[in-house]
Design a protein around this motif. Structure first.
Motif, PDB file in Angstrom:
ATOM      1  N   GLY A 145       0.819  -1.206   0.000  1.00 28.07           N
ATOM      2  CA  GLY A 145       0.000   0.000   0.000  1.00 28.07           C
ATOM      3  C   GLY A 145       0.856   1.261   0.000  1.00 28.07           C
ATOM      4  N   LYS A 146       0.190   2.420  -0.048  1.00 23.53           N
ATOM      5  CA  LYS A 146       0.881   3.700  -0.097  1.00 23.53           C
ATOM      6  C   LYS A 146       1.505   4.031   1.257  1.00 23.53           C
ATOM      7  N   GLY A 147       2.421   5.002   1.235  1.00 20.80           N
ATOM      8  CA  GLY A 147       3.047   5.460   2.470  1.00 20.80           C
ATOM      9  C   GLY A 147       4.537   5.664   2.276  1.00 20.80           C
ATOM     10  N   VAL A 148       5.083   6.647   2.986  1.00 22.40           N
ATOM     11  CA  VAL A 148       6.512   6.938   2.870  1.00 22.40           C
ATOM     12  C   VAL A 148       7.346   5.739   3.325  1.00 22.40           C
ATOM     13  N   LEU A 149       6.967   5.126   4.452  1.00 21.64           N
ATOM     14  CA  LEU A 149       7.711   3.975   4.951  1.00 21.64           C
ATOM     15  C   LEU A 149       7.659   2.809   3.965  1.00 21.64           C
ATOM     16  N   ASN A 150       6.505   2.575   3.358  1.00 15.56           N
ATOM     17  CA  ASN A 150       6.395   1.490   2.394  1.00 15.56           C
ATOM     18  C   ASN A 150       7.223   1.750   1.142  1.00 15.56           C
ATOM     19  N   VAL A 151       7.309   3.023   0.736  1.00 14.14           N
ATOM     20  CA  VAL A 151       8.156   3.363  -0.404  1.00 14.14           C
ATOM     21  C   VAL A 151       9.619   3.096  -0.083  1.00 14.14           C
ATOM     22  N   VAL A 152      10.041   3.448   1.128  1.00 13.74           N
ATOM     23  CA  VAL A 152      11.425   3.182   1.538  1.00 13.74           C
ATOM     24  C   VAL A 152      11.710   1.685   1.534  1.00 13.74           C
ATOM     25  N   ILE A 153      10.772   0.884   2.052  1.00 13.20           N
ATOM     26  CA  ILE A 153      10.953  -0.573   2.067  1.00 13.20           C
ATOM     27  C   ILE A 153      11.081  -1.109   0.638  1.00 13.20           C
ATOM     28  N   ALA A 154      10.221  -0.625  -0.254  1.00 12.23           N
ATOM     29  CA  ALA A 154      10.267  -1.087  -1.637  1.00 12.23           C
ATOM     30  C   ALA A 154      11.592  -0.724  -2.297  1.00 12.23           C
ATOM     31  N   LEU A 155      12.098   0.480  -2.042  1.00 10.92           N
ATOM     32  CA  LEU A 155      13.356   0.900  -2.640  1.00 10.92           C
ATOM     33  C   LEU A 155      14.540   0.129  -2.062  1.00 10.92           C
ATOM     34  N   VAL A 156      14.491  -0.195  -0.785  1.00 13.89           N
ATOM     35  CA  VAL A 156      15.559  -1.011  -0.193  1.00 13.89           C
ATOM     36  C   VAL A 156      15.604  -2.390  -0.842  1.00 13.89           C
ATOM     37  N   VAL A 157      14.432  -2.968  -1.086  1.00 17.67           N
ATOM     38  CA  VAL A 157      14.374  -4.297  -1.691  1.00 17.67           C
ATOM     39  C   VAL A 157      14.969  -4.289  -3.095  1.00 17.67           C
ATOM     40  N   VAL A 158      14.734  -3.213  -3.859  1.00 12.24           N
ATOM     41  CA  VAL A 158      15.218  -3.187  -5.236  1.00 12.24           C
ATOM     42  C   VAL A 158      16.646  -2.645  -5.356  1.00 12.24           C
ATOM     43  N   GLU A 159      17.225  -2.107  -4.258  1.00 10.56           N
ATOM     44  CA  GLU A 159      18.546  -1.499  -4.343  1.00 10.56           C
ATOM     45  C   GLU A 159      19.653  -2.304  -3.675  1.00 10.56           C
ATOM     46  N   TRP A 160      19.340  -3.165  -2.713  1.00  9.27           N
ATOM     47  CA  TRP A 160      20.390  -3.802  -1.919  1.00  9.27           C
ATOM     48  C   TRP A 160      21.339  -4.645  -2.758  1.00  9.27           C
ATOM     49  N   ALA A 161      20.857  -5.204  -3.864  1.00  8.60           N
ATOM     50  CA  ALA A 161      21.678  -6.102  -4.672  1.00  8.60           C
ATOM     51  C   ALA A 161      22.872  -5.379  -5.294  1.00  8.60           C
ATOM     52  N   TYR A 162      22.709  -4.101  -5.638  1.00 11.22           N
ATOM     53  CA  TYR A 162      23.811  -3.351  -6.224  1.00 11.22           C
ATOM     54  C   TYR A 162      24.962  -3.198  -5.227  1.00 11.22           C
ATOM     55  N   TYR A 163      24.623  -2.922  -3.976  1.00 13.96           N
ATOM     56  CA  TYR A 163      25.655  -2.802  -2.945  1.00 13.96           C
ATOM     57  C   TYR A 163      26.309  -4.157  -2.674  1.00 13.96           C
ATOM     58  N   ALA A 164      25.506  -5.217  -2.632  1.00 12.62           N
ATOM     59  CA  ALA A 164      26.059  -6.538  -2.347  1.00 12.62           C
ATOM     60  C   ALA A 164      27.056  -6.961  -3.417  1.00 12.62           C
ATOM     61  N   ARG A 165      26.713  -6.760  -4.668  1.00  7.61           N
ATOM     62  CA  ARG A 165      27.618  -7.153  -5.750  1.00  7.61           C
ATOM     63  C   ARG A 165      28.890  -6.317  -5.746  1.00  7.61           C
ATOM     64  N   THR A 166      28.764  -5.014  -5.471  1.00  8.34           N
ATOM     65  CA  THR A 166      29.936  -4.141  -5.442  1.00  8.34           C
ATOM     66  C   THR A 166      30.882  -4.516  -4.306  1.00  8.34           C
ATOM     67  N   VAL A 167      30.324  -4.712  -3.107  1.00  7.91           N
ATOM     68  CA  VAL A 167      31.166  -5.042  -1.953  1.00  7.91           C
ATOM     69  C   VAL A 167      31.799  -6.419  -2.117  1.00  7.91           C
ATOM     70  N   ARG A 168      31.063  -7.371  -2.627  1.00  7.44           N
ATOM     71  CA  ARG A 168      31.623  -8.717  -2.815  1.00  7.44           C
ATOM     72  C   ARG A 168      32.809  -8.694  -3.774  1.00  7.44           C
ATOM     73  N   GLY A 169      32.670  -7.968  -4.891  1.00  7.56           N
ATOM     74  CA  GLY A 169      33.768  -7.908  -5.845  1.00  7.56           C
ATOM     75  C   GLY A 169      35.018  -7.285  -5.262  1.00  7.56           C
ATOM     76  N   THR A 170      34.852  -6.206  -4.495  1.00 11.45           N
ATOM     77  CA  THR A 170      36.011  -5.559  -3.875  1.00 11.45           C
ATOM     78  C   THR A 170      36.589  -6.410  -2.751  1.00 11.45           C
ATOM     79  N   ALA A 171      35.713  -7.028  -1.956  1.00 15.08           N
ATOM     80  CA  ALA A 171      36.177  -7.827  -0.820  1.00 15.08           C
ATOM     81  C   ALA A 171      36.924  -9.081  -1.280  1.00 15.08           C
ATOM     82  N   LEU A 172      36.537  -9.664  -2.406  1.00 17.52           N
ATOM     83  CA  LEU A 172      37.244 -10.836  -2.915  1.00 17.52           C
ATOM     84  C   LEU A 172      38.687 -10.497  -3.273  1.00 17.52           C
ATOM     85  N   VAL A 173      38.906  -9.298  -3.806  1.00 13.63           N
ATOM     86  CA  VAL A 173      40.270  -8.867  -4.129  1.00 13.63           C
ATOM     87  C   VAL A 173      41.061  -8.603  -2.859  1.00 13.63           C
TER      88      VAL A 173
END
Length: 309
Positions: A166-194
């Motif tokens: 449903g609508k709401g500022v908190l729900n928008v933040v939750i939705a954006l976190v779900v769609v954004e976390w993968a970019y950080y995970a892939r970036t950190v994993r690549g750097t951490a492996l090196v």
């Protein structure tokens, strides 16, 4: 006889050179780009205007008592001259001052963008660090989740989540976190492996240091530069996604003046010549995203030595 005074020094001792710290080097390299400095100054001005909106906005768009629905709606941007409030950017169909709506809308856009980026960074960086350090099945499971997340278009995934929450500022933040976390995970994993294969990590493991200390005291600080660059870009992306979701009617509630909602409110009046309702919020959104991207581009060049010219 020679009258030379041997005890008088010919020159004064040179002053000690200032120590060049990494922070000073970073500031000097960042300041080489005038576009980046312009973007940073513009972003700071926008952020200050958003934070000071309750004190500098001509009108409180949340207060229905201040809205002139009968005589003040759909007015173009010009001084009234008859003793009433001056609407520099005009009013919308509810009599809301557009300048005030934009200032308050920037508060929501910047808050949602920064909040979702920080939360997504915490989640994604933690999972990416865990995947790189643990390896094996843990790495495979987390990376499969990352691939699954990135296979969906961000706007489609956010729409599906908000259709459920449903609508709401908190729900928008939750939705954006779900769609954004993968970019950080892939970036950190690549750097951490090196970094994980470097000698200082092997030395820390030979000393039997706790895993938590190795990750947070040795491994994570060396993953921060690419994380900062990705985080800057993701803030701009989150602001654009929030505006898109609000424009489509699944973002913030209609009672809160989001930039995307202001643009949507004026869409039906464009053909009748009342362009200012959508035009000015769109310009504010565009300028904010461009300013953040200018800063992010220079941060990428400064923090990544391979991209330096």
């Amino acid at each position: 006889m020679s009258s030379a005074t041997a005890g008088t020094p010919a020159t004064s001792p040179p002053q000690a050179a200032a120590v060049e710290t990494p922070f000073r080097r970073f500031v000097a390299e960042f300041a080489e780009s005038r576009l980046a400095l312009f973007g940073l100054g513009l972003f700071l001005l926008i952020a200050a205007a958003a934070l000071l909106a309750p004190w500098i906005a001509p009108q409180d768009p949340y207060d229905l008592a201040q809205l002139d629905i009968m005589d003040g709606r759909l007015e173009p941007g010009s001084p009234s001259g008859d003793g009433r409030m001056t609407y520099w950017l005009g009013t919308d169909d509810q009599g809301r001052d557009m300048l005030s709506g934009i200032l308050y809308g920037l508060r929501i856009s910047l808050g949602v963008g920064a909040g979702s980026a920080i939360l997504a960074c915490l989640v994604g960086a933690s999972l990416g660090m865990l995947a790189a350090y643990a390896g094996g099945r843990t790495d495979g499971l987390i990376m499969r989740l990352v691939d699954l997340q990135l296979s969906f278009p961000a706007i489609l995934a956010a729409l599906m989540i908000l259709a459920f929450l449903g609508k709401g500022v908190l729900n928008v933040v939750i939705a954006l976190v779900v769609v954004e976390w993968a970019y950080y995970a892939r970036t950190v994993r690549g750097t951490a492996l090196v970094e994980r294969r470097r000698e200082y990590i092997e030395a820390a493991q030979c000393l039997a240091l706790p895993t938590r200390r190795i990750i947070f005291r040795h491994l994570l600080p060396n993953c921060l530069p690419p994380l900062i660059v990705v985080g800057t870009m993701q803030v701009a992306r989150a602001i654009a996604l929030e505006a898109t979701l609000s424009f489509l009617g699944l973002g913030v509630p209609i009672t809160e003046p989001s930039l995307g909602l202001l643009i949507a409110n004026g869409y039906e009046y464009m053909l009748s010549g009342k362009y200012w309702i959508s035009f000015y919020p769109g310009i504010a959104l565009l300028v904010t995203i461009v300013a953040i991207n200018l800063v992010g581009d220079q941060l990428r060049d400064v923090l990544n030595p391979r991209l330096k010219k």
